[in-house]
Each structure stands twice: as structure tokens, then as C-alpha cells.
Design a protein around this motif. Structure first.
Motif, PDB file in Angstrom:
ATOM      1  N   LEU A  24       1.124  -1.076   0.052  1.00 25.59           N
ATOM      2  CA  LEU A  24      -0.489  -0.146   0.166  1.00 25.59           C
ATOM      3  C   LEU A  24       0.710   1.311   0.102  1.00 25.59           C
ATOM      4  O   LEU A  24       0.361   2.253  -0.865  1.00 25.59           O
ATOM      5  N   ARG A  25       2.014   1.203   0.694  1.00 24.58           N
ATOM      6  CA  ARG A  25       3.068   2.582   1.096  1.00 24.58           C
ATOM      7  C   ARG A  25       3.466   2.784  -0.394  1.00 24.58           C
ATOM      8  O   ARG A  25       4.264   3.905  -0.642  1.00 24.58           O
ATOM      9  N   PHE A  26       3.816   2.323  -1.458  1.00 20.65           N
ATOM     10  CA  PHE A  26       4.255   1.646  -3.471  1.00 20.65           C
ATOM     11  C   PHE A  26       2.905   2.597  -3.576  1.00 20.65           C
ATOM     12  O   PHE A  26       3.410   2.287  -5.099  1.00 20.65           O
ATOM     13  N   GLY A  27       1.669   2.888  -3.132  1.00 18.31           N
ATOM     14  CA  GLY A  27       1.158   2.891  -3.951  1.00 18.31           C
ATOM     15  C   GLY A  27      -0.767   1.657  -4.516  1.00 18.31           C
ATOM     16  O   GLY A  27      -1.187   2.100  -5.578  1.00 18.31           O
ATOM     17  N   VAL A  28       0.067   0.795  -4.520  1.00 17.36           N
ATOM     18  CA  VAL A  28       0.194  -0.544  -4.891  1.00 17.36           C
ATOM     19  C   VAL A  28      -1.735  -1.305  -4.669  1.00 17.36           C
ATOM     20  O   VAL A  28      -1.543  -1.277  -2.827  1.00 17.36           O
ATOM     21  N   VAL A 231      -6.116  17.382   2.083  1.00 18.49           N
ATOM     22  CA  VAL A 231      -5.237  16.405   1.922  1.00 18.49           C
ATOM     23  C   VAL A 231      -4.503  15.021   1.838  1.00 18.49           C
ATOM     24  O   VAL A 231      -5.023  14.846   2.448  1.00 18.49           O
ATOM     25  N   SER A 232      -4.818  14.474   0.881  1.00 15.35           N
ATOM     26  CA  SER A 232      -4.697  12.740   1.217  1.00 15.35           C
ATOM     27  C   SER A 232      -4.179  12.213   1.946  1.00 15.35           C
ATOM     28  O   SER A 232      -3.444  12.981   2.787  1.00 15.35           O
ATOM     29  N   ASP A 233      -5.428  11.146   3.107  1.00 16.70           N
ATOM     30  CA  ASP A 233      -4.642  10.718   3.588  1.00 16.70           C
ATOM     31  C   ASP A 233      -5.250   9.294   3.656  1.00 16.70           C
ATOM     32  O   ASP A 233      -5.811   8.881   2.577  1.00 16.70           O
ATOM     33  N   GLY A 234      -4.438   8.365   3.783  1.00 20.60           N
ATOM     34  CA  GLY A 234      -4.667   6.700   4.215  1.00 20.60           C
ATOM     35  C   GLY A 234      -5.947   6.348   3.822  1.00 20.60           C
ATOM     36  O   GLY A 234      -7.275   7.579   4.038  1.00 20.60           O
ATOM     37  N   VAL A 235      -6.231   4.891   3.079  1.00 22.60           N
ATOM     38  CA  VAL A 235      -7.564   5.162   2.904  1.00 22.60           C
ATOM     39  C   VAL A 235      -8.096   3.480   3.198  1.00 22.60           C
ATOM     40  O   VAL A 235      -7.093   2.679   2.966  1.00 22.60           O
ATOM     41  N   ALA A 236      -8.652   3.163   4.139  1.00 21.03           N
ATOM     42  CA  ALA A 236      -8.924   1.513   4.579  1.00 21.03           C
ATOM     43  C   ALA A 236      -9.808   1.444   3.786  1.00 21.03           C
ATOM     44  O   ALA A 236     -10.974   1.888   3.625  1.00 21.03           O
ATOM     45  N   GLN A 256      -8.059   2.605  -3.628  1.00 13.75           N
ATOM     46  CA  GLN A 256      -6.569   3.246  -3.578  1.00 13.75           C
ATOM     47  C   GLN A 256      -5.938   3.547  -2.589  1.00 13.75           C
ATOM     48  O   GLN A 256      -7.360   3.265  -1.579  1.00 13.75           O
ATOM     49  N   THR A 258      -4.794   5.475  -0.504  1.00 10.65           N
ATOM     50  CA  THR A 258      -4.672   6.852  -0.639  1.00 10.65           C
ATOM     51  C   THR A 258      -5.559   7.608  -1.346  1.00 10.65           C
ATOM     52  O   THR A 258      -6.117   7.312  -2.762  1.00 10.65           O
TER      53      THR A 258
END
Lengths: 340, 241
Positions: A24-28, A231-236, A256, A258
Motif C-alpha cells: 500500500l505504501r507504494f501505491g499498490v 489533503v490526501s490521507d490513507g484509505v482503509a 486506491q 490514499t
């Protein structure tokens, strides 16, 4: 080695294991099943680990046969219409699929997704530690895409014992869709109290344009108190974002990692599959619960899965209405339902 | 002593540690410091960390670690990371070709800024960047550190897919994109580095928190480096900063 041949597949039928972890931290995108519990039941019914690769079947349906030898398969999820060479079977069932026979899964009485698992699991390439398909980025699964007619999926070594079909006794899959539980936040402070109340009052209906990425909801319009761009943040998974038009979107398996809209609430883990199975047009409400209650519900669900899967013989019926009646009787004797 | 972060629940299995609500290098540094601290010493039950410009999302298994324990652990780590010296980070010198042949949108960016293209390149290659977060799509890295004088709005309508390794600006931000896709950003350069190589132990070369500078190379050098990268060699130079 045996294999499963896809004879036909509607749109949105994909291979999914438990999901891609750690990227997830690489946008995957994580991908994985829309209904984790049903996916796990199908796998456990054929002796696989809960997170093994299985085929996620959309309302578009799928038809498949075995090649080079029999396959032990299981179907679980929504109440799909399941037939083996035309013979109706229960919607949750384990059976032996012989070469030359056709297993058909079609949209049935209820539910939006079901899972087709095979003993041993499908032998799919490992992409970033997972075989989950994310079609938008063309990553994982079977060539990074949805399944279609003619595809041949190799099956990893597994015991393929010939046996009569057995109905999966799975009261845990009989989940009422009328109330979906949420934990408020992370941005519920972007909404005035009366808007939070309107969100919880609903009622909501799932929109027909929903897919693996997002469940769109029709119902009241929810107004923002502090604007709709953050401003974007993480999305569960299960995050309920309210975009500028005030119409909620629940972000699901193909979301996605974020995103930049305020998220008023988050569907609890155990109710994600329940929400995924709600058909377009069906009404439901959200109910806010505490973290402690949500964790208790998660613990209950985990305990249900550790009990193992039981089977009942399938009673042959000529008429499908009688057959369905027989199913109800079978379900009736199992007694205790999962509490919620 | 800096202000303590806010802890926001994103369901029962994800916790948002929020350091601010705007794009600001100081906020991003605090997010990345906590990300590094928790990555180096993850508590049992921590599943994934997702840094963004403003916050760190912690995905966790609530049947292994409960929320209060996680909040306490993250709070201590954030306080230590904010008070201590900035930890050393991995730094990359990333070859980048700014030739018009590969920097497809450099001309229009220069025009929008009212600067000669060479000056845009000098300023872009003269800045220190940091990978603030990935998002939007797999391998799409948002960078902090774009000089304010290079701030241009994004496009009104997306341009056709950019190639792999596109170095871009837009909306006042800088980015480097791993996979081709249509974009609303402007392509001002291209790196020959293979940013994604599934056979490598670290499939994505750039990690959140990494520092980055661009080193201008001509087209011939770009092609030569691209061939070397295709054999599995990492052509960017790594150092500690």
C-alpha cells in the motif's frame, strides 16, 4: 496436472487470493476478495488455507469444466443459481467436477458475489507476494485481467477425491444486510451533527454503478461543513467518503491506498462482505458502534471460521422449488446463528 | 517540543496519526520520521504503514494489538522521532534526461512560467527532493521539495500516457511515475532507472522517506543507462544523507 477450463465468464470475474500485503505504501492496491468470509468458506471447504487463490464470480456468472482429471471444488457466497450439467445444487456446495461436465454459476435469489475454490488452489504467478487480480493496473491473477471464455487455470497439487455433492452448512454466511455497522471517522468532524444524523438515518440503496473499487450509495445528500477537498490521507477498506456532490461512496477491495475526500465513517471489517453482497436497489441503514464492539464482532467472526466447515448430503429433487424448500430445512436444523 | 499528533480511527483495523492538514515539509518530515521509527521497530499486530503528506495510516490487526496500546506506542515513537536528531536517510542521485525528445512537456511548462527551458532544468535539477508518499496509482511517487518558482497548475484535461520513469510537475508538486498512464501532470524529464523490478528484493527502488536529486544526462547517456538498467543494474547512485 488437472486444470479448470473457463467455458464462459461475465464481466468482473477474477482470480483473488486473500489480497496483496505490504505494498500500500507504494501505491499498490490490496485487491483480494470483496467478501472475505465467503472466500474463506469456499477455500476451507476444499481443505485450502482461508486465503488461497479462488475465483470471484460476479453477477455476470461463470461456466467451467475440469481438464486432465477430476477437480474437487466448492462454491460459497451469495445465493447464486448453481447447476452441474443442468442439475440444480445448493448455492453453497462442495462437489467433484469431472472433465466433460459443466458447472454453471448464475445470479440467483440474493447476493452479488460468490467464490469458486478448488482443492489445492489455483497455480497463479506470484506478483508482489500475491495472486490477487487488480484489473485497473493489470496486476496479478490471470494475466492481470478478468477471466474469459477459453482461459485454462492450472491447479496446484491437491487431493481430488471423487465424492457426491455436499451442501456446505454455513449459517455464518446468512448475514442480514439491513444494518451495516460502522465506526465514525476519521473525518466525521467535517460534518455538522444534523448531517451525521442524516447519514445514520438513511435509508441507503446500493447503486447499480458499483464495482470492486467502490460501492456507490443512493439516498440523502450529505453536506460538508468544512469543504470537500482534503489533503490526501490513507484509505482503509470500507471507508465511506463524501465527495463534492454529497453522495457517499464506500471504498472497497480495489480502492486506491490514499484519497482526498473527507471520510465520515468506516464499515467494520466483519460487515464488509455483508455490504458487498447487497444487491443494487436493496435498502439498508448504517449503525454506529464503538471500536470495542467492532473488535468483538471481528473476534466472533474469526471464531466461527475456526469451527470448521460441515456438510449435509444434497437431496435430489426434480423441481427446483422443492429443492429450495429442502435447503431451508437443512439450514433450519443447524440452530445457532452468528450473533451480531 | 512539537505539538502532539491527532489519533483518528479509520475503522477498527486502521489508525490515522495526523500531524497536520496541509502540504508542508515540516509536517511531511514528522510523518516520515514516525514511519521510519515504526518500520524499524514494529509492534506485533502492525500490518502496513502508509505515509501521506499529512498523516501516517497504520493498518493493524486489532485481535493482536488493541487500539490503546497502539496509540501509546505510536505516540511515544512520534515524540522521540520529533525531539531527536533527524535520522539519516537513503539519498539517490537519479539520472534524468531533460532533452526535448524525452521531456515532452518541458516547453509548455517553461512558457507557462515565463522562463527559458534551460532555467527550468537548472532549478528542477538544483533542488533537493524527498519521497513524501506514494498514491494515486501503483508506483506513483509524490516528492516534496519542488522550488516554488516551478509551481504550475495541472492540466485541464489529461495528456496521453506518459512513458515509464516520467519525471513530472503539476499542482505545485513534483512526482516521479513508475508505470505509463494518462496524466494531468506535465512531463519535464525522464529517468532511465528501472523504478520497479519485481525480481529485486525491494521491488520499488524508491521508498517513502528517501532523499533524491536529479542529475541531468543527454539522450545518448540516457539510452546507454537504460540498456544497463535493463540488465538489472541500478544506475542511480545511492548514498546516505
Amino acid at each position: 496436472m488437472s486444470a479448470l477450463r473457463v467455458l464462459s465468464a461475465g464481466p468482473g470475474v477474477t482470480a483473488q487470493d486473500g489480497g496483496r500485503r505490504g505494498y500500500l505504501r507504494f501505491g499498490v492496491t490490496a485487491a483480494g476478495p470483496m467478501d472475505r468470509l465467503a472466500h474463506a468458506v469456499a477455500n476451507l471447504a476444499v481443505g485450502n488455507p482461508a486465503g488461497a487463490a479462488a475465483i470471484e464470480v460476479s453477477l455476470g456468472g461463470v461456466e467451467a469444466t475440469a481438464e486432465s482429471g477430476p477437480l474437487t471444488v466448492a462454491v460459497a457466497g451469495g445465493a447464486f443459481a448453481v447447476t452441474l450439467d443442468g442439475r440444480p445444487l445448493p448455492p453453497a456446495v462442495r462437489l467433484t467436477l469431472e472433465p466433460g461436465t459443466a458447472l454453471k454459476l448464475r445470479a440467483g435469489a440474493a447476493g452479488a458475489w460468490c467464490y469458486l475454490a478448488v482443492a489445492g488452489g489455483f497455480d497463479l504467478p506470484d506478483v508482489l507476494g500475491s495472486s490477487a487480480t487488480h484489473t485497473r493496473s493489470g496486476l496479478g491473477g490471470f494475466e492481470g485481467r478478468g477471466l474469459r471464455s477459453g482461459d485454462l487455470l492450472q491447479v496446484a497439487a491437491g487431493r481430488q477425491a471423487r465424492q457426491e455433492p455436499g451442501a456446505i452448512v454455513a449459517p455464518l454466511l446468512e448475514r442480514r444486510p439491513d444494518v451495516i455497522r460502522v465506526v465514525m471517522g476519521p473525518q466525521d468532524d467535517y460534518f455538522a451533527d444534523d448531517q451525521v444524523a442524516a447519514f445514520l438515518a438513511g435509508p441507503w440503496k446500493v447503486s447499480a454503478r458499483s464495482d470492486r473499487m467502490a460501492t456507490f450509495l443512493d439516498g440523502p445528500t450529505i453536506a460538508h461543513a468544512k469543504g470537500h477537498d482534503i489533503v490526501s490521507d490513507g484509505v482503509a477498506m470500507g471507508a465511506i467518503q463524501i465527495p463534492g456532490d454529497g453522495r457517499p461512496i464506500v471504498l472497497m477491495a480495489d480502492r486506491q491506498p490514499t484519497g482526498g475526500y473527507p471520510k465520515i465513517a468506516t464499515v467494520i471489517g466483519p460487515d464488509l462482505g455483508r455490504l458487498a453482497q447487497v444487491r443494487a436497489g436493496t435498502a439498508f441503514r448504517f449503525r454506529a458502534i464503538s471500536i470495542v464492539e467492532a473488535v468483538a464482532a471481528r473476534r466472533d467472526e474469526a471464531a466461527l471460521l475456526t469451527r470448521g466447515i460441515a456438510f449435509e448430503p444434497v437431496i435430489r429433487r426434480e423441481l427446483s422449488s422443492e429443492f429450495l424448500l429442502g435447503l431451508n430445512l437443512i439450514d433450519g436444523v443447524t440452530g445457532d446463528r452468528p450473533g451480531d | 517540543m512539537t505539538e502532539a499528533p491527532r489519533f483518528l480511527d479509520a475503522g477498527e483495523a486502521a489508525l490515522v496519526v495526523e500531524f497536520g492538514e496541509i502540504v508542508d515539509p515540516a509536517i511531511s518530515d514528522r510523518v516520515l520520521a514516525l514511519d521510519a521509527a515504526l518500520s524499524a521497530d514494529p509492534p506485533d499486530g502492525l500490518l502496513e504503514l502508509v505515509p501521506t503528506y499529512r498523516s501516517l495510516m497504520i493498518h493493524y490487526d486489532p485481535l493482536v494489538i488493541d487500539r490503546e496500546a497502539l496509540v501509546a506506542r505510536a505516540g511515544e515513537a512520534a515524540a522521540r522521532a520529533s525531539d531527536g536528531a533527524r535520522p539519516s536517510v537513503r539519498a539517490w542521485l537519479m539520472p534524468c534526461c531533460y532533452d526535448a525528445e524525452l521531456a515532452e512537456d518541458l516547453g509548455e511548462v517553461a512558457e507557462a512560467l515565463g522562463l527559458p527551458a534551460e532555467e527550468v532544468v537548472t532549478r528542477h535539477a538544483g533542488a533537493d527532493y524527498r519521497v513524501a508518499m506514494y498514491g494515486f496509482a501503483p508506483g506513483f511517487a509524490y516528492l516534496g521539495g519542488l522550488p516554488e518558482t516551478l509551481a504550475v497548475p495541472r492540466r485541464r484535461t489529461p495528456r496521453p500516457p506518459h512513458p515509464t520513469g516520467a519525471v513530472m510537475v503539476g499542482g505545485g508538486l513534483a512526482a516521479i511515475a513508475t508505470f505509463p498512464m494518462p496524466t494531468g501532470w506535465h512531463v519535464v524529464g525522464r529517468t532511465p532507472e528501472r523504478l520497479y523490478a519485481p525480481e529485486r528484493a525491494e521491488a520499488f527502488l524508491l521508498a517513502p522517506g528517501d532523499a533524491l536529486r536529479f542529475e541531468p544526462v543527454d539522450v545518448a547517456t540516457f539510452r546507454a543507462l537504460e540498456r544497463r538498467a535493463a540488465t538489472g543494474e541500478i544506475v542511480a547512485q545511492a548514498a546516505s544523507a
